[in-house]
Design an enzyme around this catalytic site. Structure first.
Site, PDB file in Angstrom:
ATOM      1  N   VAL A 186       0.843  -1.191   0.000  1.00 37.50           N
ATOM      2  CA  VAL A 186       0.000   0.000   0.000  1.00 37.50           C
ATOM      3  C   VAL A 186       0.879   1.242   0.000  1.00 37.50           C
ATOM      4  CG1 VAL A 186      -1.851   1.237   1.178  1.00 37.50           C
ATOM      5  CG2 VAL A 186      -1.770  -1.258   1.272  1.00 37.50           C
ATOM      6  N   LYS A 189      -3.283   0.454  -3.283  1.00 35.15           N
ATOM      7  CA  LYS A 189      -2.780  -0.879  -2.988  1.00 35.15           C
ATOM      8  C   LYS A 189      -2.504  -1.607  -4.296  1.00 35.15           C
ATOM      9  CE  LYS A 189      -3.773  -5.257  -0.667  1.00 35.15           C
ATOM     10  NZ  LYS A 189      -4.614  -5.976   0.294  1.00 35.15           N
ATOM     11  N   ASP A 239      -9.423 -11.643   8.620  1.00 42.45           N
ATOM     12  CA  ASP A 239      -8.095 -11.201   9.057  1.00 42.45           C
ATOM     13  C   ASP A 239      -8.212  -9.956   9.941  1.00 42.45           C
ATOM     14  OD1 ASP A 239      -5.368 -11.515   9.291  1.00 42.45           O
ATOM     15  OD2 ASP A 239      -4.889 -10.451   7.434  1.00 42.45           O
TER      16      ASP A 239
END
Length: 430
Positions: free
Chosen positions: A4, A19, A116
């Site tokens: 990123v 990104k 995540d």
């Protein structure tokens, strides 16, 4: 899953985050997997999630395609950086956790599992720039998946070992409850300052299958109970993101509730009310000339500098139309509109400097200098209050019964327009 960069949008003259996704895609199927994050982000629009602004594919000199995502740049550190300075207090943890829980509730409602949730994927910022209340946004959907879509091959796991759920560690099918477990570990680390399952990836992943995380007895009971439920070994024993958000909201406001006698800011029908808010699809929509004309008319009729059509969200008050101010939203807790929706008639503060309901309100005590407020709730046909039509002044003033009726008539015009739009959408869907 990628790198990123901080970048500048030269056309709109704004800073963004770009990104570049790492990919070794060599077939159409592999390329579709690489495109998955952009497609997931494109279907999500919530203030607790980083917003996708653009996406595309770049053809490199070697002939390979590289996906890029252009996202809003969150001006603040991530939670991992913040925790390097030590643990956070109970109230800030409840506030940040609430932001993340309502974001996950929205995601899960769209059948998206993040997979995540960890401190490095949580960005911190504040609306006003004065650090009075840090907020959190969830980012990095590189391993997110559609809950009802195909799952990775059994026996493999994806995520970050220190924060993954037991079912992730076992390589089993992952659902929305997995994000709740991960969020529980994040909140526990925020309170203690250390990860619950440190160490190398394999040992960390296996450790949660052998014993539950250690929850210190020194934490207040509300947190101990909630964290035990969130980190239950079996997914079906964990609460939903919505239930977690309500519990964290109560933990955030409890310390102040002990020192004040003001009414609660959550209506008894909050779940049904928020369902009504979502039904009208108002939040974070572009400016609308119809509502802008109503607030401009209200400002002229009552000779006030500010008029607003507000929508009371779970943790903020968002302004659909804001005549006389550039502010687009404020926190729900100090917002007068949050009090106005608790009743069915007008909520009027003639002189905020002498009204005990508003003496500590930051709009009154701060630079804005609010001294007068009048708001009427926006009633739906089935009896819920979406928000308010309100007027504000920096001078105290009287507000007659005739003035209240006029403001109520204007609010009725707002709701009539919304009902007609909703009926049109339903007719098209049918």
């Amino acid at each position: 899953m990628g790198t990123v960069y901080r970048a500048r949008d030269e056309f709109l003259d704004r800073e963004v985050a770009v990104k570049l996704a790492r990919s070794a895609a060599s077939t159409p199927d592999e390329q579709r997997e690489t495109d998955a994050e952009a497609k997931i982000l494109a279907r999500l629009n919530h203030h607790s999630l980083v917003t996708l602004l653009d996406a595309g594919t770049h053809l490199s000199d070697t002939g390979t395609q590289q996906v890029y995502l252009v996202m809003e740049l969150v001006a603040g550190p991530d939670l991992r950086e913040r925790l390097q300075d030590g643990p956070l207090g109970a109230r800030p943890v409840a506030q940040l956790g609430y932001d993340l829980a309502v974001g996950l509730d929205y995601m899960h409602g769209a059948d998206v599992v993040h997979r995540d949730v960890k401190p490095a994927n949580i960005m911190l910022f504040d609306y006003r720039g004065d650090d009075t209340r840090l907020r959190a946004k969830l980012t990095d959907f590189g391993v997110a998946l559609i809950a009802r879509g195909p799952q990775p091959q059994s026996g493999t796991f994806t995520g970050t070992a220190a924060y993954m759920s037991p079912e992730q560690a076992r390589g089993e099918t992952v659902g929305t409850a997995s994000d709740i477990y991960s969020l529980g570990l994040v909140l526990l680390q925020c309170l203690t300052g250390v990860p619950a399952y440190p160490g190398p990836a394999l040992e960390s992943a296996v450790a949660r299958l052998l014993e539950p995380p250690a929850i210190p007895a020194t934490l207040e009971e509300g947190f101990r109970v909630l964290l035990r439920e969130m980190t239950a070994l079996e997914p079906q024993q964990r609460p939903s993101a919505h239930d977690v958000s309500l519990a964290l909201y109560e933990l955030a406001v409890a310390p102040r509730a002990r020192h004040r006698q003001s009414p609660p800011l959550i209506p008894e029908d909050e779940a049904e009310r928020m369902a009504a808010v979502r039904r009208y699809n108002l939040l974070d929509t572009p400016p609308d000339g119809a509502f802008d004309r109503i607030t401009a008319l209200a400002a002229r009729l009552f000779s006030v500098p500010v008029a607003i059509v507000s929508v009371v969200d779970t943790d903020r008050i968002w302004f659909k139309s804001h005549h006389g101010t550039d502010v687009e939203q404020i926190d729900r807790d100090p917002g007068l509109c949050a009090s106005a929706i608790l009743q069915d008639d007008a909520w009027v503060v003639s002189d905020a400097r002498a009204d005990p309901r508003t003496l500590a309100n930051p709009l009154v005590a701060g630079k804005f200098g609010l001294q007068f407020y009048a708001g009427v709730p926006l009633h739906t046909r089935d009896g819920h209050n979406l928000g308010t039509l309100c007027i504000l002044d920096r001078e105290p003033r009287d507000f007659t019964d005739a003035d209240v009726r006029t403001l109520e008539d204007l609010a009725a015009i707002v709701m009539n327009d919304l009902e007609l739009r909703l009926e049109g959408q339903q007719a098209l869907s049918a």
